[in-house]
Scaffold this motif. Structure first.
Motif, PDB file in Angstrom:
ATOM      1  N   THR A   3      41.704  49.429  50.302  1.00  0.00           N
ATOM      2  CA  THR A   3      40.860  48.514  49.544  1.00  0.00           C
ATOM      3  C   THR A   3      39.511  48.415  50.229  1.00  0.00           C
ATOM      4  O   THR A   3      39.430  48.131  51.418  1.00  0.00           O
ATOM      5  N   ARG A   4      38.481  48.692  49.483  1.00  0.00           N
ATOM      6  CA  ARG A   4      37.129  48.528  49.997  1.00  0.00           C
ATOM      7  C   ARG A   4      36.666  47.129  49.619  1.00  0.00           C
ATOM      8  O   ARG A   4      36.896  46.672  48.498  1.00  0.00           O
ATOM      9  N   ASP A  33      38.997  47.949  44.560  1.00  0.00           N
ATOM     10  CA  ASP A  33      38.050  47.287  45.455  1.00  0.00           C
ATOM     11  C   ASP A  33      38.086  45.776  45.238  1.00  0.00           C
ATOM     12  O   ASP A  33      38.562  45.291  44.215  1.00  0.00           O
ATOM     13  N   GLN A  34      37.530  45.057  46.212  1.00  0.00           N
ATOM     14  CA  GLN A  34      37.330  43.617  46.083  1.00  0.00           C
ATOM     15  C   GLN A  34      35.855  43.320  46.298  1.00  0.00           C
ATOM     16  O   GLN A  34      35.205  43.943  47.125  1.00  0.00           O
ATOM     17  N   VAL A  35      35.351  42.371  45.531  1.00  0.00           N
ATOM     18  CA  VAL A  35      34.000  41.863  45.738  1.00  0.00           C
ATOM     19  C   VAL A  35      34.152  40.405  46.142  1.00  0.00           C
ATOM     20  O   VAL A  35      34.741  39.607  45.411  1.00  0.00           O
ATOM     21  N   LYS A  36      33.648  40.075  47.336  1.00  0.00           N
ATOM     22  CA  LYS A  36      33.712  38.699  47.841  1.00  0.00           C
ATOM     23  C   LYS A  36      32.298  38.152  47.862  1.00  0.00           C
ATOM     24  O   LYS A  36      31.408  38.743  48.462  1.00  0.00           O
ATOM     25  N   ILE A  37      32.124  37.027  47.175  1.00  0.00           N
ATOM     26  CA  ILE A  37      30.800  36.429  47.124  1.00  0.00           C
ATOM     27  C   ILE A  37      30.829  35.038  47.742  1.00  0.00           C
ATOM     28  O   ILE A  37      31.853  34.365  47.741  1.00  0.00           O
ATOM     29  N   PRO A  56      40.715  39.513  37.761  1.00  0.00           N
ATOM     30  CA  PRO A  56      41.345  38.402  38.482  1.00  0.00           C
ATOM     31  C   PRO A  56      40.438  37.949  39.631  1.00  0.00           C
ATOM     32  O   PRO A  56      39.749  38.767  40.245  1.00  0.00           O
ATOM     33  N   TYR A  57      40.457  36.659  39.911  1.00  0.00           N
ATOM     34  CA  TYR A  57      39.617  36.126  40.987  1.00  0.00           C
ATOM     35  C   TYR A  57      40.284  34.912  41.609  1.00  0.00           C
ATOM     36  O   TYR A  57      41.178  34.299  41.014  1.00  0.00           O
ATOM     37  N   GLN A  58      39.851  34.590  42.812  1.00  0.00           N
ATOM     38  CA  GLN A  58      40.299  33.392  43.514  1.00  0.00           C
ATOM     39  C   GLN A  58      39.058  32.636  43.959  1.00  0.00           C
ATOM     40  O   GLN A  58      38.077  33.244  44.395  1.00  0.00           O
ATOM     41  N   VAL A  59      39.119  31.313  43.878  1.00  0.00           N
ATOM     42  CA  VAL A  59      38.008  30.471  44.299  1.00  0.00           C
ATOM     43  C   VAL A  59      38.431  29.726  45.560  1.00  0.00           C
ATOM     44  O   VAL A  59      39.505  29.138  45.606  1.00  0.00           O
ATOM     45  N   GLU A  60      37.584  29.777  46.587  1.00  0.00           N
ATOM     46  CA  GLU A  60      37.834  29.061  47.838  1.00  0.00           C
ATOM     47  C   GLU A  60      36.664  28.109  48.084  1.00  0.00           C
ATOM     48  O   GLU A  60      35.553  28.547  48.367  1.00  0.00           O
ATOM     49  N   ILE A  71      36.964  38.602  44.005  1.00  0.00           N
ATOM     50  CA  ILE A  71      37.175  39.232  42.702  1.00  0.00           C
ATOM     51  C   ILE A  71      37.835  40.595  42.926  1.00  0.00           C
ATOM     52  O   ILE A  71      37.376  41.376  43.756  1.00  0.00           O
ATOM     53  N   ASP A  72      38.900  40.855  42.183  1.00  0.00           N
ATOM     54  CA  ASP A  72      39.584  42.143  42.255  1.00  0.00           C
ATOM     55  C   ASP A  72      39.093  43.046  41.137  1.00  0.00           C
ATOM     56  O   ASP A  72      39.115  42.652  39.965  1.00  0.00           O
TER      57      ASP A  72
END
Length: 75
Positions: A3-4, A33-37, A56-60, A71-72
């Motif tokens: 996973t990049r 890949d994952q994009v982390k913002i 799909p995404y997760q909020v922290e 974000i996946d």
């Protein structure tokens, strides 16, 4: 499969720059890949767009009031 992870610090940017940067990163990513913002606040319009696109995404929520969204890239 490796996973990049693409990390974007969008804090301090005026709308719509955070959304544009995030969508461009997703567009140039490959499946898996994952994009982390990291944003100053919850990006409501981006969340709506991610739902529309089916990502799909997760909020922290962070202690300083900022928000990280992971974000996946699935399609």
């Amino acid at each position: 499969m490796n996973t990049r992870v693409v990390e974007l610090d969008n804090r301090g940017l005026e709308p719509p720059q955070p959304m544009i940067r995030t969508l461009q990163a997703l567009e140039s990513s490959i499946i898996g890949d994952q994009v982390k913002i990291h944003n100053d606040r919850l990006p409501m319009f981006l969340i709506e767009e991610l739902q529309r696109l089916g990502y799909p995404y997760q909020v922290e929520h962070q202690a300083d009031g900022s928000v990280k969204v992971i974000i996946d890239k699935t399609n």
